[in-house]
Design an enzyme around this catalytic site. Structure first.
Site, PDB file in Angstrom:
ATOM      1  N   GLU A  35      -5.219  -9.666   6.447  1.00  0.00           N
ATOM      2  CA  GLU A  35      -5.804  -8.565   5.674  1.00  0.00           C
ATOM      3  C   GLU A  35      -7.323  -8.586   5.844  1.00  0.00           C
ATOM      4  N   GLY A  40      -3.291  -5.932  -1.495  1.00  0.00           N
ATOM      5  CA  GLY A  40      -2.891  -4.805  -2.343  1.00  0.00           C
ATOM      6  C   GLY A  40      -3.164  -3.471  -1.675  1.00  0.00           C
ATOM      7  N   LYS A  52      -4.896   6.012 -11.523  1.00  0.00           N
ATOM      8  CA  LYS A  52      -4.127   6.192 -12.761  1.00  0.00           C
ATOM      9  C   LYS A  52      -4.880   5.611 -13.958  1.00  0.00           C
ATOM     10  N   GLY A 183      -9.903  20.640  -1.248  1.00  0.00           N
ATOM     11  CA  GLY A 183      -8.523  20.195  -1.057  1.00  0.00           C
ATOM     12  C   GLY A 183      -7.830  20.073  -2.395  1.00  0.00           C
ATOM     13  N   GLY A 184      -6.943  21.024  -2.692  1.00  0.00           N
ATOM     14  CA  GLY A 184      -6.234  21.017  -3.974  1.00  0.00           C
ATOM     15  C   GLY A 184      -4.857  20.408  -3.838  1.00  0.00           C
ATOM     16  N   TYR A 186      -2.694  16.332  -3.871  1.00  0.00           N
ATOM     17  CA  TYR A 186      -2.492  15.245  -4.824  1.00  0.00           C
ATOM     18  C   TYR A 186      -3.805  14.704  -5.386  1.00  0.00           C
ATOM     19  N   VAL A 269      -8.688  16.227   1.740  1.00  0.00           N
ATOM     20  CA  VAL A 269      -7.891  17.162   2.551  1.00  0.00           C
ATOM     21  C   VAL A 269      -6.803  16.439   3.338  1.00  0.00           C
ATOM     22  N   HIS A 442      18.409  10.132 -28.147  1.00  0.00           N
ATOM     23  CA  HIS A 442      17.715  11.184 -28.894  1.00  0.00           C
ATOM     24  C   HIS A 442      16.699  10.548 -29.835  1.00  0.00           C
TER      25      HIS A 442
HETATM   26  P1  FAD Z   1      -2.437   0.613   2.738  1.00  0.00           P
HETATM   27  O1  FAD Z   1      -2.265   0.559   1.283  1.00  0.00           O
HETATM   28  O2  FAD Z   1      -3.420   1.564   3.313  1.00  0.00           O
HETATM   29  O3  FAD Z   1      -2.801  -0.851   3.208  1.00  0.00           O
HETATM   30  C1  FAD Z   1      -3.130  -1.156   4.530  1.00  0.00           C
HETATM   31  C2  FAD Z   1      -3.913  -2.459   4.545  1.00  0.00           C
HETATM   32  O4  FAD Z   1      -4.122  -2.851   5.892  1.00  0.00           O
HETATM   33  C3  FAD Z   1      -5.307  -2.316   3.926  1.00  0.00           C
HETATM   34  O5  FAD Z   1      -5.473  -3.273   2.920  1.00  0.00           O
HETATM   35  C4  FAD Z   1      -6.261  -2.542   5.098  1.00  0.00           C
HETATM   36  O6  FAD Z   1      -7.447  -3.205   4.719  1.00  0.00           O
HETATM   37  C5  FAD Z   1      -5.415  -3.401   6.031  1.00  0.00           C
HETATM   38  N1  FAD Z   1      -5.793  -3.282   7.442  1.00  0.00           N
HETATM   39  C6  FAD Z   1      -5.945  -2.147   8.176  1.00  0.00           C
HETATM   40  N2  FAD Z   1      -6.250  -2.437   9.453  1.00  0.00           N
HETATM   41  C7  FAD Z   1      -6.283  -3.794   9.528  1.00  0.00           C
HETATM   42  C8  FAD Z   1      -6.546  -4.713  10.595  1.00  0.00           C
HETATM   43  N3  FAD Z   1      -6.800  -4.289  11.833  1.00  0.00           N
HETATM   44  N4  FAD Z   1      -6.514  -6.035  10.315  1.00  0.00           N
HETATM   45  C9  FAD Z   1      -6.235  -6.478   9.052  1.00  0.00           C
HETATM   46  N5  FAD Z   1      -5.975  -5.668   8.024  1.00  0.00           N
HETATM   47  C10 FAD Z   1      -5.993  -4.338   8.260  1.00  0.00           C
HETATM   48  N6  FAD Z   1       0.948   6.636  -3.657  1.00  0.00           N
HETATM   49  C11 FAD Z   1       1.884   6.615  -4.614  1.00  0.00           C
HETATM   50  O7  FAD Z   1       3.058   6.344  -4.314  1.00  0.00           O
HETATM   51  N7  FAD Z   1       1.582   6.893  -5.923  1.00  0.00           N
HETATM   52  C12 FAD Z   1       0.316   7.180  -6.309  1.00  0.00           C
HETATM   53  O8  FAD Z   1       0.078   7.425  -7.493  1.00  0.00           O
HETATM   54  C13 FAD Z   1      -0.699   7.212  -5.324  1.00  0.00           C
HETATM   55  N8  FAD Z   1      -1.981   7.488  -5.657  1.00  0.00           N
HETATM   56  C14 FAD Z   1      -2.947   7.454  -4.696  1.00  0.00           C
HETATM   57  C15 FAD Z   1      -4.254   7.738  -5.072  1.00  0.00           C
HETATM   58  C16 FAD Z   1      -5.266   7.722  -4.127  1.00  0.00           C
HETATM   59  C17 FAD Z   1      -6.697   8.034  -4.555  1.00  0.00           C
HETATM   60  C18 FAD Z   1      -4.956   7.396  -2.774  1.00  0.00           C
HETATM   61  C19 FAD Z   1      -6.050   7.354  -1.737  1.00  0.00           C
HETATM   62  C20 FAD Z   1      -3.660   7.120  -2.385  1.00  0.00           C
HETATM   63  C21 FAD Z   1      -2.643   7.155  -3.349  1.00  0.00           C
HETATM   64  N9  FAD Z   1      -1.304   6.893  -3.016  1.00  0.00           N
HETATM   65  C22 FAD Z   1      -0.338   6.920  -3.980  1.00  0.00           C
HETATM   66  C23 FAD Z   1      -0.906   6.587  -1.630  1.00  0.00           C
HETATM   67  C24 FAD Z   1      -0.739   5.050  -1.456  1.00  0.00           C
HETATM   68  O9  FAD Z   1      -1.949   4.426  -1.779  1.00  0.00           O
HETATM   69  C25 FAD Z   1      -0.330   4.739  -0.032  1.00  0.00           C
HETATM   70  O10 FAD Z   1       0.835   5.459   0.299  1.00  0.00           O
HETATM   71  C26 FAD Z   1      -0.058   3.250   0.135  1.00  0.00           C
HETATM   72  O11 FAD Z   1      -1.186   2.485  -0.197  1.00  0.00           O
HETATM   73  C27 FAD Z   1       0.351   2.966   1.581  1.00  0.00           C
HETATM   74  O12 FAD Z   1       0.604   1.613   1.731  1.00  0.00           O
HETATM   75  P2  FAD Z   1       0.475   0.899   3.153  1.00  0.00           P
HETATM   76  O13 FAD Z   1       0.942  -0.501   2.933  1.00  0.00           O
HETATM   77  O14 FAD Z   1       1.113   1.702   4.193  1.00  0.00           O
HETATM   78  O15 FAD Z   1      -1.081   0.911   3.512  1.00  0.00           O
HETATM   79  P1  NAD Z   2      -2.712  16.233   0.278  1.00  0.00           P
HETATM   80  O1  NAD Z   2      -2.032  16.440   1.560  1.00  0.00           O
HETATM   81  O2  NAD Z   2      -1.929  15.962  -0.926  1.00  0.00           O
HETATM   82  O3  NAD Z   2      -3.620  17.497  -0.056  1.00  0.00           O
HETATM   83  C1  NAD Z   2      -4.578  17.983   0.803  1.00  0.00           C
HETATM   84  C2  NAD Z   2      -4.857  19.423   0.436  1.00  0.00           C
HETATM   85  O4  NAD Z   2      -6.012  19.844   1.123  1.00  0.00           O
HETATM   86  C3  NAD Z   2      -3.729  20.371   0.811  1.00  0.00           C
HETATM   87  O5  NAD Z   2      -3.392  21.175  -0.292  1.00  0.00           O
HETATM   88  C4  NAD Z   2      -4.315  21.164   1.971  1.00  0.00           C
HETATM   89  O6  NAD Z   2      -3.803  22.476   2.048  1.00  0.00           O
HETATM   90  C5  NAD Z   2      -5.785  21.159   1.622  1.00  0.00           C
HETATM   91  N1  NAD Z   2      -6.699  21.341   2.753  1.00  0.00           N
HETATM   92  C6  NAD Z   2      -6.586  20.850   4.010  1.00  0.00           C
HETATM   93  N2  NAD Z   2      -7.668  21.188   4.748  1.00  0.00           N
HETATM   94  C7  NAD Z   2      -8.486  21.894   3.921  1.00  0.00           C
HETATM   95  C8  NAD Z   2      -9.758  22.500   4.091  1.00  0.00           C
HETATM   96  N3  NAD Z   2     -10.402  22.442   5.242  1.00  0.00           N
HETATM   97  N4  NAD Z   2     -10.296  23.142   3.036  1.00  0.00           N
HETATM   98  C9  NAD Z   2      -9.640  23.210   1.833  1.00  0.00           C
HETATM   99  N5  NAD Z   2      -8.430  22.646   1.633  1.00  0.00           N
HETATM  100  C10 NAD Z   2      -7.867  21.984   2.658  1.00  0.00           C
HETATM  101  O7  NAD Z   2      -3.786  15.070   0.561  1.00  0.00           O
HETATM  102  P2  NAD Z   2      -4.670  14.182  -0.408  1.00  0.00           P
HETATM  103  O8  NAD Z   2      -4.800  14.809  -1.737  1.00  0.00           O
HETATM  104  O9  NAD Z   2      -5.890  13.853   0.369  1.00  0.00           O
HETATM  105  O10 NAD Z   2      -3.789  12.885  -0.551  1.00  0.00           O
HETATM  106  C11 NAD Z   2      -3.399  12.144   0.603  1.00  0.00           C
HETATM  107  C12 NAD Z   2      -2.055  11.510   0.434  1.00  0.00           C
HETATM  108  O11 NAD Z   2      -2.138  10.438  -0.507  1.00  0.00           O
HETATM  109  C13 NAD Z   2      -1.003  12.447  -0.145  1.00  0.00           C
HETATM  110  O12 NAD Z   2      -0.355  13.179   0.860  1.00  0.00           O
HETATM  111  C14 NAD Z   2      -0.053  11.509  -0.806  1.00  0.00           C
HETATM  112  O13 NAD Z   2       0.881  11.095   0.147  1.00  0.00           O
HETATM  113  C15 NAD Z   2      -0.933  10.341  -1.219  1.00  0.00           C
HETATM  114  N6  NAD Z   2      -1.198  10.411  -2.690  1.00  0.00           N
HETATM  115  C16 NAD Z   2      -0.144  10.351  -3.543  1.00  0.00           C
HETATM  116  C17 NAD Z   2      -0.362  10.414  -4.906  1.00  0.00           C
HETATM  117  C18 NAD Z   2       0.815  10.320  -5.823  1.00  0.00           C
HETATM  118  O14 NAD Z   2       1.886   9.931  -5.383  1.00  0.00           O
HETATM  119  N7  NAD Z   2       0.675  10.668  -7.102  1.00  0.00           N
HETATM  120  C19 NAD Z   2      -1.635  10.557  -5.409  1.00  0.00           C
HETATM  121  C20 NAD Z   2      -2.689  10.644  -4.516  1.00  0.00           C
HETATM  122  C21 NAD Z   2      -2.456  10.549  -3.149  1.00  0.00           C
END
Ligand code: FAD
Ligand code: NAD
Length: 463
Positions: A35, A40, A52, A183-184, A186, A269, A442
């Protein structure tokens, strides 16, 4: 430095990678995880958990502000509340720290070796890791790529200065007066709503005709209504063109150019796989668009190299990454496994929340099914009334010929917790009669699920 030789090497300790390594360790597989930042991954450090936490703080603040305002019917009154965002962020960092240490502890308990540093492929079975004490070479029989994703950058709005990604937005120490969100989807709507509740004037710019375009219009209605109540300005069918003097320049749906002053411009986006800059290009793996192509066992096109999580494409959700990680660990340990999930639930933590599993009515029809739909509104649910959050509904979608449930959706306060009931129903091949015949406690919002099934069968009891 002495070369490490192991059976399994996992690159990336996000939800996909760390779960894979823990399960492999539990099964006695000699496992190493690399990592480059913190255990995490995105989810725990700068994604799911911190967002969250911030959403919760914003909700609590909004609630208290509501009580400080006009009569609220409950007989509660408070003095003018204030929010110290720097303290909120410290609290959030504390939770992240606890979970961080927890993941490291679980990896150690499973006897997984943890190497801190960035991995770089030498060949399909060998990586070099730049650690604090030098270059560590690791050779493995099997490699799992779990390197996750990173935010997409817009050429007209490169990150830097006032243009930020979710990472920076989760660590702001003062509530922005004006926040523009491009970008509207998630992230934009979850964080945009949170900042609006904290007192920011929020503008959301979405390119598509609808925010959260992946959800149907009916599910979106309560969310759009609440955004309006919070004073969030939503521009759909609009294009962000760039920056001009601390203002975001937007081409609206009607072709007009407008400027919106903003302290910060949050660009959300979408996200792209982390596949560049660490030697992966030289492996010449098959790709599906920008993502690594995998089969039903998460195998890539190279023997002994697996890929899991965001790097493999949509849906980019933590629980999908974890499920893939667990499966791959078992395969590496010699068990017969393949991806056979019927549903990956999705939750959007907007206000109110949206939860979906399986097919929407339109998706079911597009697959050729004649459908039976039951929808139950929360304004007919006692629990919803007692919590003053009556917007939304639960919807059940079933095949008309067999009553097999093919999709479940809900929008409403706290409905994220219905996600497990939805997934369980789909995984177990429930029919409408199974849900309708199950006693639901309930008064709870979950009664809406039973009533939606009853409604689809034509004999709802409470509407
Ligand atoms: P990641 O979590 O991206 O982990 C990859 C890891 O690999 C990182 O720690 C990175 O440092 C490491 N790494 C990368 N390249 C290398 C390398 N060359 N050598 C060593 N280590 C490396 N998903 C949900 O299900 N529910 C949510 O509520 C939710 N909310 C989100 C909110 C935000 C703001 C964001 C940005 C994402 C959210 N997601 C949510 C999406 C979720 O975070 C991802 O789907 C999830 O983290 C993906 O897990 P992963 O293990 O594929 O990769
Ligand atoms: P997203 O794909 O959810 O939304 C991106 C939005 O940006 C779309 O509605 C798209 O139409 C719009 N968009 C794209 N290009 C644009 C432009 N040039 N101008 C204006 N709007 C544009 O992507 P995100 O919000 O960046 O989140 C990334 C990913 O992270 C999600 O797809 C989801 O898988 C994960 N995520 C999940 C949760 C959850 O599970 N609650 C929360 C946050 C993120």
């Amino acid at each position: 430095m002495k070369e490490i030789v192991c059976k399994l090497l996992v690159i990336g300790a996000g939800p996909g990678g760390y779960v894979c390594a823990i399960r492999a360790g539990q099964l006695g597989v000699d496992t190493v995880i690399v990592e480059s930042t913190k255990a995490g991954g995105i989810c725990l450090n700068i994604g799911c958990i911190p967002s969250k936490a911030l959403i919760h703080a914003a909700e609590e603040f909004d609630k208290v502000r509501h009580f400080a305002g006009a009569k609220n019917g409950l007989g509660i009154s408070v003095e003018a509340p204030r929010l110290d965002l720097a303290q909120t962020v410290r609290w959030k960092d504390g939770i992240v720290g606890r979970l961080n240490a927890g993941v490291l502890g679980l990896l150690r308990k499973a006897k997984v070796k943890i190497v801190h540093g960035r991995a770089h492929f030498r060949d399909g079975k060998t990586v070099e890791v730049e650690t604090e004490t030098g270059t560590q070479v690791i050779r493995a029989e099997t490699v799992v790529i779990a390197t996750g994703s990173e935010p997409v950058e817009l050429p007209a709005l490169p990150f830097g200065g006032s243009v930020i990604s979710s990472t920076e937005a989760l660590s702001l120490t003062a509530v922005p007066k004006m926040l523009a969100v491009v970008g509207g989807g998630y992230i934009g709507l979850e964080l945009g709503t949170a900042f609006a509740k904290m007192g920011s004037e929020v503008t959301v710019v979405e390119a598509m005709p609808q925010i959260l375009p992946q959800y149907d219009a009916e599910l979106l209605k309560p969310v759009a209504k609440r955004l309006g109540e919070l004073g969030v300005r939503v521009l759909t069918g609009a294009k962000a063109k760039g920056l001009a003097k601390e203002a975001l320049v937007v081409e609206t749906a009607s072709g007009e150019e407008k400027r919106f002053a903003a302290d910060w411009i949050l660009v959300t986006v979408g996200r792209k796989p982390r596949t560049e800059g660490w030697g992966l290009e030289e492996l010449d793996l098959d790709h599906a668009g920008r993502f690594i192509r995998i089969d039903e066992r998460c195998r890539t096109s190279m023997r002994g190299v697996y890929a899991i999580g965001d790097v493999t494409g949509e849906p980019m959700l933590a629980h999908r990454a974890m499920a893939q990680g667990e499966m791959v660990a078992e395969i590496v340990a010699g068990r017969k496994r393949a991806w056979d999930k019927r549903a990956i639930p999705a939750v959007c933590f907007t206000d109110p929340e949206i939860v979906t599993a399986g097919l929407s009515p339109d998706e079911a029809r597009a697959q050729g099914y004649e459908v039976r739909i039951g929808q139950f509104p929360f304004n007919a649910n006692g629990r919803a009334m007692t919590t003053q959050q009556e917007d939304g509904f639960v919807r059940a979608v079933a095949r008309a010929d067999t009553n097999l449930v093919v999709g479940l959706q809900a929008v409403g306060a706290g409905v994220s917790e219905l996600s497990s009931a939805f997934s369980l129903a789909l995984e177990m091949g429930a029919r409408l009669e199974d849900i309708a015949g199950t006693i639901h406690a309930h008064p709870t919002r979950s009664e809406g699920l039973q009533e939606a099934a009853l409604k689809a069968l034509g004999h709802a009891l409470h509407i």
